[in-house]
Design a protein around this motif. Structure first.
Motif, PDB file in Angstrom:
ATOM      1  N   ARG A 110      19.924  32.501   3.541  1.00  0.00           N
ATOM      2  CA  ARG A 110      19.652  33.589   2.616  1.00  0.00           C
ATOM      3  C   ARG A 110      18.724  33.103   1.510  1.00  0.00           C
ATOM      4  O   ARG A 110      18.694  31.915   1.185  1.00  0.00           O
ATOM      5  CB  ARG A 110      20.956  34.060   1.958  1.00  0.00           C
ATOM      6  N   ARG A 151      19.384  38.481   0.901  1.00  0.00           N
ATOM      7  CA  ARG A 151      18.647  38.785   2.134  1.00  0.00           C
ATOM      8  C   ARG A 151      18.169  37.529   2.865  1.00  0.00           C
ATOM      9  O   ARG A 151      18.106  36.458   2.289  1.00  0.00           O
ATOM     10  CB  ARG A 151      17.424  39.637   1.794  1.00  0.00           C
ATOM     11  N   GLU A 155      14.024  39.845   6.504  1.00  0.00           N
ATOM     12  CA  GLU A 155      14.311  41.167   5.923  1.00  0.00           C
ATOM     13  C   GLU A 155      13.397  41.491   4.746  1.00  0.00           C
ATOM     14  O   GLU A 155      13.613  42.470   4.044  1.00  0.00           O
ATOM     15  CB  GLU A 155      15.777  41.216   5.456  1.00  0.00           C
TER      16      GLU A 155
END
Ligand SMILES: Nc1ncnc2c1ncn2[C@@H]1O[C@H](COP(=O)(O)OP(=O)(O)OP(=O)(O)O)[C@@H](O)[C@H]1O
Ligand SMILES: [Mg+2]
Length: 277
Positions: A110, A151, A155
């Protein structure tokens, strides 16, 4: 004092295109006789046609490649042949934002952890939680809201990914950032936002800005180095090189690139005000 001093730098790499059957692979000469200095707080553009050696030079400056000849000094230390182990502490002070943000950011992590990693690795945060909190601040600095922290790279849009790359690069407050084609492929208003960000960074750090877009180099950089086939053909202040190019190649390069008329006083303006039309 020069932050970075490059003298007669040469680089050869094994030829990827030929598979050698025995012995060492043939080596290709990628860079030849590259020399320049970069002062603290200065920004240098590196321009040149595709394949001229810009990325290779950037990687050599970060010592991701070991020069084959010449010398490379950073903060007055000769790092030309330092081992990776010895270079490690230096990695805090020189950062690169890569040409391809999708492949340079680990897809399984992430955003918050991508930015937290260097903070933890270099002891700039006491816990993962503290590092993630810093990551959120850094995201805000590059114009991304806190929600982007959770995210994954795929993404994000290209522009958002480049901002994450920049946030990660500035996390350790480096002395030098090498930014390789960070705005190519982005739409004009996203480009302008990222350029404003780099312009802001430049106030504190030194910047090497690799780009084939000369109009952008002109507004962002103090000096420019023009490369062709692994060599520097011309260098000087942006004003001097762009207004009175000494070399035919530079003139051709200037002519071949469509120059969107950035307002030279666009700093401090909003992207919408600074851009044409
Ligand atoms: N790892 C490598 N091994 C062998 N040759 C390489 C390697 N990396 C780059 N080259 C060659 O070195 C030359 C310069 O490549 P480089 O990527 O530095 O150019 P560039 O100026 O960044 O181009 P672009 O504008 O397309 O990004 C090219 O001829 C390329 O094929
Ligand atoms: Mg390149």
């Amino acid at each position: 004092m020069s932050l970075l001093s490059v003298r007669d730098l040469g680089l050869s790499l094994p030829d990827r295109s030929v598979r050698s059957h025995r012995g060492a692979p043939r080596r290709l000469q990628i860079l030849r006789g590259v020399s320049f200095d970069l002062d603290l707080g200065e920004s240098l553009g590196i321009v040149g046609e595709s394949g001229s050696g810009k990325t290779s030079l950037g990687r050599a400056l970060l010592r991701l490649y070991e020069p084959t000849s010449g010398s490379l000094h950073f903060e007055a230390e000769d790092i030309t042949h330092w081992s990776q182990a010895r270079l490690r502490p230096l990695r805090e002070r020189i950062q690169m934002v890569f040409q391809d943000s999708l492949s340079s950011l680990n897809p399984r992590h992430r955003v918050e952890d991508l930015i937290a990693q260097p903070l933890l690795a270099f002891g700039r945060a006491s816990s993962r939680q503290a590092a993630r909190a810093q990551a959120v601040h850094l995201l805000e600095r590059v114009g991304l809201e806190a929600r982007f922290a959770r995210r994954y790279p795929h993404e994000l849009s290209g522009g958002q990914r480049q901002r994450v790359g920049i946030a990660r690069a500035i996390a350790l407050k480096p002395r030098l950032v090498v930014a390789d084609e960070v705005v190519s492929g982005l739409d004009v208003s996203t480009q302008a936002q990222i350029l404003l960000l780099l312009r802001e960074l430049k106030a504190q750090d030194s910047l090497i800005f690799i780009s084939h877009d000369l109009s952008v180099v002109r507004v962002l950089c103090d000096r420019v180095l023009v490369m062709r086939a692994g060599e520097v053909v011309e260098s000087g202040s942006c004003q001097q090189v762009f207004d009175r190019p000494a070399h035919l190649y530079t003139r051709e390069l200037l002519e071949s690139v469509p120059l969107p008329d950035y307002d030279p006083d666009w700093v401090g303006k909003t992207p919408a005000e600074a851009l044409p039309g």
